[in-house]
Design a protein around this motif. Structure first.
Motif, PDB file in Angstrom:
ATOM      1  N   UNK A   4       0.964  -1.364   0.099  1.00  0.00           N
ATOM      2  CA  UNK A   4       0.077   0.196   0.063  1.00  0.00           C
ATOM      3  C   UNK A   4       0.751   1.183  -0.104  1.00  0.00           C
ATOM      4  N   UNK A   5       1.933   1.093   0.895  1.00  0.00           N
ATOM      5  CA  UNK A   5       3.048   2.292   0.832  1.00  0.00           C
ATOM      6  C   UNK A   5       3.740   2.496  -0.458  1.00  0.00           C
ATOM      7  N   UNK A   6       4.156   1.478  -0.938  1.00  0.00           N
ATOM      8  CA  UNK A   6       4.744   1.465  -2.287  1.00  0.00           C
ATOM      9  C   UNK A   6       3.721   2.182  -3.368  1.00  0.00           C
ATOM     10  N   UNK A   7       2.727   1.759  -3.172  1.00  0.00           N
ATOM     11  CA  UNK A   7       1.734   2.211  -4.475  1.00  0.00           C
ATOM     12  C   UNK A   7       1.355   3.505  -4.261  1.00  0.00           C
ATOM     13  N   UNK A   8       1.257   4.002  -2.905  1.00  0.00           N
ATOM     14  CA  UNK A   8       0.881   5.403  -2.796  1.00  0.00           C
ATOM     15  C   UNK A   8       2.328   6.258  -3.384  1.00  0.00           C
ATOM     16  N   UNK A   9       3.347   5.890  -2.994  1.00  0.00           N
ATOM     17  CA  UNK A   9       4.505   6.719  -3.329  1.00  0.00           C
ATOM     18  C   UNK A   9       4.443   6.538  -4.812  1.00  0.00           C
ATOM     19  N   UNK A  10       4.366   5.553  -5.426  1.00  0.00           N
ATOM     20  CA  UNK A  10       4.863   5.309  -6.891  1.00  0.00           C
ATOM     21  C   UNK A  10       3.852   5.658  -7.770  1.00  0.00           C
ATOM     22  N   UNK A  11       2.508   5.933  -7.438  1.00  0.00           N
ATOM     23  CA  UNK A  11       1.384   6.402  -8.263  1.00  0.00           C
ATOM     24  C   UNK A  11       1.676   7.917  -8.188  1.00  0.00           C
ATOM     25  N   UNK A  12       2.020   8.461  -7.002  1.00  0.00           N
ATOM     26  CA  UNK A  12       2.191   9.836  -6.703  1.00  0.00           C
ATOM     27  C   UNK A  12       3.048  10.521  -7.613  1.00  0.00           C
ATOM     28  N   UNK A  13       4.471   9.635  -7.638  1.00  0.00           N
ATOM     29  CA  UNK A  13       5.487  10.237  -8.639  1.00  0.00           C
ATOM     30  C   UNK A  13       5.256  10.030  -9.747  1.00  0.00           C
ATOM     31  N   UNK A  14       4.225   9.104 -10.355  1.00  0.00           N
ATOM     32  CA  UNK A  14       4.076   9.036 -11.841  1.00  0.00           C
ATOM     33  C   UNK A  14       2.995  10.188 -12.250  1.00  0.00           C
ATOM     34  N   UNK A  15       2.521  10.964 -11.285  1.00  0.00           N
ATOM     35  CA  UNK A  15       1.468  11.871 -11.991  1.00  0.00           C
ATOM     36  C   UNK A  15       1.631  13.006 -12.879  1.00  0.00           C
TER      37      UNK A  15
END
Ligand code: SF4
Length: 436
Positions: A4-15
């Motif tokens: 969940x934390x990885x997903x939060x960080x890596x989708x945020x960075x992709x925006x």
């Protein structure tokens, strides 16, 4: 770190990546294969049929050994970092697909260790999805500049669309802000993809079942406003890219102040209107056959915030107008602001059956609030229209001048954030976009 934390960080960075639109791929579902794509496209956008389609837009990793001045993921920036393993990301994608959250994947990455290592990780995600999970949905993958040609080929055989980000409009800006990414590392894979696409299309005409290489073609993205490059430079560059590398799309991304580099504008988000005008100019080149030199010139190197590029071209070429809708050919009609490809075809068909009134044109979907300044019907202008430059300019800019008093698309329109509240005074006052 949990998923969940990885997903939060890596989708945020992709925006900040904007290269998502309709894919143009049409692939029906097959027995034993999950997912499909449609001609309308499967991306994080609206399809041609108006359907909102979703894809998981995520980075493999936001660790990056490079230090591009404008990028939130640059090495020197102090942000939370994470990386997926190929299995984690493939499992996550397929899990979301099965739950019907997404219809495809948009995958990019920071540079982990080196470009080849990163691309190997990305290829492995795609291989797992295509071969192990039998995933037939849409995949758009970014190549990593500097990766070996073999890995670019492998990625293209697994993805529907691949793209190489140009990032900045001039070589000079690239040298200063992305010292680790020389222009040749960006243009070489673009050339390779172009050549492989051409070769693959020849193969497919001979062997219908030959494996397809990136069937939705290649695209690129440029950041606008981070450097002093003019709209003329940007539009010329885009024209060159379409011609030389057969790109499907060039995407423009208005710079959001994220960097601390001395060369970057401080706390000055680039107006969204500039990005919008560039997309309009791009559309004119791709669909209407305009040349960059017709849209802008050395004397006039910036797109007019008050007028869309087609109107701007028309007001600077009034000697070509008005055109008579009874006799003008399709090309002339399509150059009239307010008349598009479909509108021009409709006019040509309808005029065979007799006289066309302005009311008939309106019913056909012609945008008379723009077209009326540039056409005659049976030699007559629309009532109330005068063909003088001042009258035409005032009429065409009336809407924008009204918008300056509180509607969206004013020249000073702000770049909206996905997260913060907009600061437009009209919203603070609780008014709506439709307030006149
Ligand atoms: S290579 Fe440059 S643009 Fe890409 S993630 Fe790294 S710092 Fe950002």
């Amino acid at each position: 770190m949990d998923m969940q934390q990885k997903l939060t960080i890596l989708t945020d960075s992709a925006k900040y990546d904007v290269a998502c639109t309709s894919s143009g791929v049409d692939r029906a579902g097959k027995k034993g294969v999950m997912g499909n794509t449609t001609a309308a496209g499967i991306c994080h956008s609206f399809a041609a049929d108006g359907r909102c389609i979703a894809l998981l837009k995520v980075l493999m990793s936001n660790y990056c050994v490079y230090d591009c001045g404008y990028c939130i993921n640059r090495r020197s920036n102090d942000v939370p970092r994470a990386a997926f393993t190929p299995h984690e990301l493939a499992e996550l994608t397929i899990g979301f697909y099965r739950r019907n959250y997404i219809e495809g994947l948009f995958l990019s990455s920071g540079v982990l260790r080196n470009p080849d290592y990163t691309m190997e990780q990305m290829c492995e995600v795609l291989r797992l999805l295509r071969e192990e999970y039998r995933f037939g949905g849409y995949i758009h993958a970014k190549t990593i500049p500097g990766a070996s040609p073999e890995l670019v080929s492998r990625l293209g055989m697994l993805a529907d669309r691949i793209s190489v980000n140009l990032e900045l409009p001039s070589e000079e800006s690239l040298k200063r802000l992305c010292p680790d990414k020389p222009k040749k590392n960006i243009l070489a894979p673009m050339g390779q993809i172009r050549d492989t696409l051409a070769e693959n299309s020849r193969e497919l005409t001979v062997y219908r079942k030959a494996p397809a290489f990136a069937p939705a073609g290649q695209s690129t993205q440029m950041i606008i406003g981070a450097t002093p490059d003019t709209d003329l430079q940007i539009v010329r560059l885009a024209e060159g890219l379409y011609r030389k590398y057969s790109l499907k799309r060039v995407f423009y991304s208005a710079y959001i102040p994220l960097g601390t580099h001395a060369l970057l504008p401080k706390n000055q988000p680039v107006p969204l209107l500039r990005e919008h005008r560039l997309y309009q100019a791009d559309w004119l080149m791709r669909v209407y056959g305009f040349a960059a030199s017709e849209i802008l010139s050395e004397k006039n190197p910036h797109l007019d915030p008050m007028l869309d590029p087609k109107c701007n071209w028309a007001v600077h070429n009034l000697q070509l107008f008005p055109v008579e809708i009874r006799t003008a050919d399709q090309e002339q009609l399509m150059r009239v602001p307010g008349i598009g490809f479909i509108g021009a075809k409709k006019i040509i068909i309808a005029r065979r059956n007799g006289q066309l009134s302005y009311e008939d044109l309106r019913k056909m979907g012609i945008v008379l609030k723009r077209a009326a300044y540039f056409i005659t019907s049976w030699g007559k202008a629309m009532p109330g229209i005068r063909f003088t430059p001042e009258f035409i300019y005032r009429g065409l800019t009336a809407e924008t001048r009204r918008s300056e008093r509180g509607l969206p698309f004013a020249p000073q329109a702000e770049q909206l954030s996905l997260f913060g509240a907009p600061s437009l005074p009209m919203l603070e006052e609780g008014k709506t976009w439709t307030t006149a």
